[in-house]
Design a protein around this motif. Structure first.
Motif, mmCIF file in Angstrom:
data_model
loop_
_atom_site.group_PDB
_atom_site.id
_atom_site.type_symbol
_atom_site.label_atom_id
_atom_site.label_comp_id
_atom_site.label_asym_id
_atom_site.label_seq_id
_atom_site.Cartn_x
_atom_site.Cartn_y
_atom_site.Cartn_z
ATOM 1 N N VAL A 30 -7.773 -5.760 -4.155
ATOM 2 C CA VAL A 30 -6.669 -6.076 -3.400
ATOM 3 C C VAL A 30 -6.043 -5.003 -2.205
ATOM 4 C CG1 VAL A 30 -4.035 -7.030 -4.340
ATOM 5 C CG2 VAL A 30 -6.343 -7.216 -5.685
ATOM 6 N N VAL A 31 -6.222 -3.932 -2.231
ATOM 7 C CA VAL A 31 -6.373 -3.122 -0.945
ATOM 8 C C VAL A 31 -7.058 -4.094 0.167
ATOM 9 C CG1 VAL A 31 -6.121 -0.630 0.066
ATOM 10 C CG2 VAL A 31 -5.630 -0.561 -2.168
ATOM 11 N N ASP A 32 -7.203 -4.033 0.438
ATOM 12 C CA ASP A 32 -8.945 -4.321 1.626
ATOM 13 C C ASP A 32 -8.241 -6.002 2.153
ATOM 14 O OD1 ASP A 32 -9.737 -3.094 1.876
ATOM 15 O OD2 ASP A 32 -12.114 -3.628 0.487
ATOM 16 N N LEU A 33 -7.659 -6.443 0.246
ATOM 17 C CA LEU A 33 -7.146 -8.259 0.662
ATOM 18 C C LEU A 33 -5.557 -8.344 1.046
ATOM 19 C CD1 LEU A 33 -8.410 -9.567 -2.249
ATOM 20 C CD2 LEU A 33 -9.598 -10.019 -0.486
ATOM 21 N N PHE A 34 -5.104 -7.224 1.089
ATOM 22 C CA PHE A 34 -3.604 -7.171 1.576
ATOM 23 C C PHE A 34 -4.552 -6.883 3.124
ATOM 24 C CE2 PHE A 34 -0.145 -4.856 2.620
ATOM 25 C CZ PHE A 34 1.642 -5.638 2.084
ATOM 26 N N ALA A 86 -1.429 1.251 -9.409
ATOM 27 C CA ALA A 86 -0.808 -0.236 -8.523
ATOM 28 C C ALA A 86 -0.523 0.807 -8.347
ATOM 29 C CB ALA A 86 -0.483 -1.120 -9.111
ATOM 30 N N SER A 87 0.762 1.513 -7.693
ATOM 31 C CA SER A 87 1.745 2.554 -6.834
ATOM 32 C C SER A 87 0.590 2.847 -6.110
ATOM 33 C CB SER A 87 3.159 2.706 -7.124
ATOM 34 O OG SER A 87 2.757 3.726 -8.091
ATOM 35 N N LEU A 108 -1.517 3.178 -0.671
ATOM 36 C CA LEU A 108 -2.294 2.721 0.552
ATOM 37 C C LEU A 108 -2.703 2.627 2.013
ATOM 38 C CD1 LEU A 108 -5.373 4.757 1.248
ATOM 39 C CD2 LEU A 108 -6.306 3.350 -0.537
ATOM 40 N N ALA A 109 -2.194 0.982 1.112
ATOM 41 C CA ALA A 109 -2.262 -0.378 1.758
ATOM 42 C C ALA A 109 -1.345 -0.257 2.552
ATOM 43 C CB ALA A 109 -2.160 -1.638 0.744
ATOM 44 N N SER A 110 -0.049 0.325 2.420
ATOM 45 C CA SER A 110 1.801 -0.160 3.252
ATOM 46 C C SER A 110 0.795 0.989 4.525
ATOM 47 C CB SER A 110 1.933 1.194 1.953
ATOM 48 O OG SER A 110 2.819 1.525 3.302
ATOM 49 N N ALA A 111 -0.455 2.404 3.967
ATOM 50 C CA ALA A 111 -0.274 3.709 5.265
ATOM 51 C C ALA A 111 -1.542 2.551 6.187
ATOM 52 C CB ALA A 111 -0.979 4.693 5.117
ATOM 53 N N ARG A 112 -1.834 1.937 5.694
ATOM 54 C CA ARG A 112 -3.443 1.339 6.667
ATOM 55 C C ARG A 112 -2.561 0.509 7.523
ATOM 56 N NH1 ARG A 112 -8.662 0.730 2.685
ATOM 57 N NH2 ARG A 112 -9.266 3.053 2.483
ATOM 58 N N GLU A 120 -5.302 9.023 5.400
ATOM 59 C CA GLU A 120 -5.195 8.086 6.421
ATOM 60 C C GLU A 120 -2.989 8.115 5.160
ATOM 61 O OE1 GLU A 120 -7.016 4.106 5.747
ATOM 62 O OE2 GLU A 120 -7.789 5.046 3.666
ATOM 63 N N LEU A 121 -3.240 8.510 4.335
ATOM 64 C CA LEU A 121 -1.221 8.540 3.520
ATOM 65 C C LEU A 121 -0.614 9.734 4.915
ATOM 66 C CD1 LEU A 121 -1.608 9.178 0.003
ATOM 67 C CD2 LEU A 121 -1.103 7.102 1.157
ATOM 68 N N GLN A 122 -1.465 10.068 4.857
ATOM 69 C CA GLN A 122 -0.570 11.497 6.142
ATOM 70 C C GLN A 122 -0.317 10.489 7.452
ATOM 71 O OE1 GLN A 122 -2.427 14.928 6.023
ATOM 72 N NE2 GLN A 122 -0.988 15.935 6.737
ATOM 73 N N LYS A 123 -1.190 9.608 7.748
ATOM 74 C CA LYS A 123 -1.062 9.657 9.128
ATOM 75 C C LYS A 123 -0.107 8.082 8.678
ATOM 76 C CE LYS A 123 -4.842 7.961 12.619
ATOM 77 N NZ LYS A 123 -5.213 7.316 12.963
#
Ligand code: BGP
Length: 510
Positions: free
Chosen positions: A191-195, A243-244, A249-253, A333-336
């Motif tokens: 779902v990360v990729d789909l989002f 999930a969170s 991860l999705a938000s950071a991306r 990724e989260l850090q950036k």
């Protein structure tokens, strides 16, 4: 009267799932909000046995998410209380139930009229969200749905016509139902990729029209239940933590993508802020307050605004025997991908106590707390605390040193439409007057960098926790009742004229 900065963004806020309706038009798919009922009207009552006994009366008339259990039998659960979800089974539309979000206030066909009313109030900005299911109906399609993209083009153009800055939440309490049923929502890393695919499509399409973005509405509300904001329909604590983590991860991306490709835009997080006071000055009550605030709210802010998983959370997960599905490269990724600003909703404060079994509770929505005897509450039990607003702004700014955008605040109340088309809502005006005053003090006396204020439900819409339209928040009254009856005609409330003056005077005339 406090002075507000010159370019302060006064406006109002809505979300697609609570106002658009038109749930099957122009290729839109079924979303997780399309299976949620209206509290008080629903046929299937939720089984509350998973809740502590003193919480049950507070949830009796809440909206539900309907499902079919493992044997295909229909039932209902409370979307913001995972402990009421059945083992097995899937959320589903039941033929004999009513789902208010499917029609809502029909913003889909009224957006021109509604934006004209926002412009009449003098809005500088308008916070709204994009329905994922209008762009990718099931979430998995290769190409976005052009009709859905075209709709939001028209909405943004209409805003721009009046000089209104759109502020967009990418995901506000909905996702394709298919992703919930096929993947258990954000529990799956797919779902990360789909989002990110969805976010990339809308950023590419609208980056010249929209400057302010937020990734997930009230990301921290997942501590109460997984369905509404994460499509998770299981009660396992490890599913909610996973999930969170995937949402972080999705938000950071998305933040990283935006920073690389569209340096002119800003991406914020959005936290539901529910400050807690200790019930007494007993050290144990204060320790409980700190622990709960970290668990419920700050963990989410710490990851999205500081860029790392805080120690207190790592230890909490370790004790619970939960390990997050961290893969190589994730932490970098989260850090950036730290957010540019802090979007918040603020409605109420609560009280924490080390032993609260015998204390009276209040707050008939996702966040139940011990009752504060010094505060009044709304008809729905939400404790009204303007000073708590100033406290909350100070606390957040001190912790994160990022601009704060107050993207939700407001009062849900029963309004009466008079025969002459007027609506007298002095209680709402008083609520906003006190809150704006305290926000002004936070800016002027405490130096907090607040960049804007968008009262929630600037036009009446479907309540998220109750599913009722009769829990009205708007400056604009919409003639529709909890069962969807009414002309959908719009009326200006007294607060409409009051807020117009507030904006025109940049907060000086309260
Ligand atoms: C927030 C949600 C909104 C909104 C608001 C008011 O938690 O982000 O979607 O609905 O609360 O809550 P309610 O509608 O439950 O009264």
């Amino acid at each position: 009267m406090p002075k507000f900065p010159k370019n302060f963004l006064w406006g109002g806020a809505t979300a697609a799932n609570q106002c658009e309706g038109a749930w099957q038009e122009d290729g839109k798919g079924v979303s997780t909000s399309d299976v949620q009922t209206c509290g008080g009207l629903q046929k299937y009552q939720a089984n509350l046995s998973g809740l502590p006994e003193d919480y049950r009366p507070l949830f009796k008339r809440m909206r539900t998410v309907t499902y079919r259990d493992a044997e295909g039998k229909p039932g209902a659960a409370i979307p913001f209380k995972s402990s009421t979800y059945p083992d097995g089974g899937q959320p589903a539309i039941l033929e004999d139930e009513y789902y208010p979000g499917q029609k809502a206030i029909d913003f889909y066909h009224h957006y021109k009229e509604d934006i004209a009313l926002f412009a009449e109030m003098g809005f500088k900005c308008y916070r709204m969200s994009i329905a994922w299911t209008r762009i990718y109906p099931n979430g998995v399609e290769k190409e976005p749905n052009e009709a859905g993209l075209a709709f939001y083009d028209q909405v943004f153009d209409e805003c721009r016509k009046y000089g209104i800055e759109p502020v967009v939440t990418i995901s506000h309490y909905e996702m394709p139902l298919h992703l919930s049923n096929a993947y258990n929502g954000w529990v799956s890393r797919q779902v990360v990729d789909l989002f990110v695919k969805f976010a990339a499509a809308i950023l590419e399409r609208y980056h010249t029209k929209v400057k302010y973005w937020m990734t997930f509405n009230e990301i921290n509300s997942i501590v109460h239940g997984g369905f509404s904001n994460a499509g998770v329909f299981s009660k396992k604590p490890e599913d909610l933590e996973t999930a969170s983590y995937h949402m972080f991860l999705a938000s950071a991306r998305v933040v990283n993508l935006a920073h690389e490709k569209y340096p002119e835009i800003q991406v914020g997080c959005m936290l539901s802020r529910h400050p807690l006071y200790a019930n007494t000055c007993r050290p144990e009550d204060n320790m409980e307050t700190l622990t709960k605030e970290n668990h419920n709210d700050f963990y989410y802010g710490d990851v999205m605004l500081r860029g790392y998983l805080p120690e207190y959370k790592r230890k909490e997960l370790e004790r619970a025997g939960i390990s997050l599905p961290i893969q190589p490269g994730d932490l970098e990724e989260l850090q950036k991908g730290v957010c540019d600003f802090i979007g918040i909703s603020y409605y109420q404060t609560g009280v924490a106590a080390a032993a609260d079994q015998d204390l009276e509770k209040t707050g008939a929505n996702m966040a139940i707390s011990v009752k504060n005897p010094y505060l009044k509450a709304s008809e729905w039990g939400w404790q009204i605390d303007p000073v708590g607003f100033r406290y909350c702004l100070n606390q957040l700014y001190d912790r994160y040193h990022k601009p704060i955008f107050v993207v939700e605040n407001g009062l849900g109340a029963k309004d009466v439409l008079e025969e002459d088309g007027s609506v007298h809502d002095p209680y709402r005006i008083e609520y906003f007057r006190q809150h704006i005053l305290e926000m002004g003090k936070a800016i002027e006396l405490d130096g907090v960098d607040v960049i804007g204020y968008t009262p929630w439900g600037c036009i009446d819409l479907v309540s998220c926790s109750a599913g009722q339209v009769s829990k009205r928040y708007g400056f604009i009254y919409v003639d529709v009742d909890d069962a969807g009856n009414g002309t959908l005609k719009r009326y200006r409330k007294d607060s409409f004229y009051w807020y117009k003056e507030v904006i025109a005077s940049n907060g000086e005339k309260l």
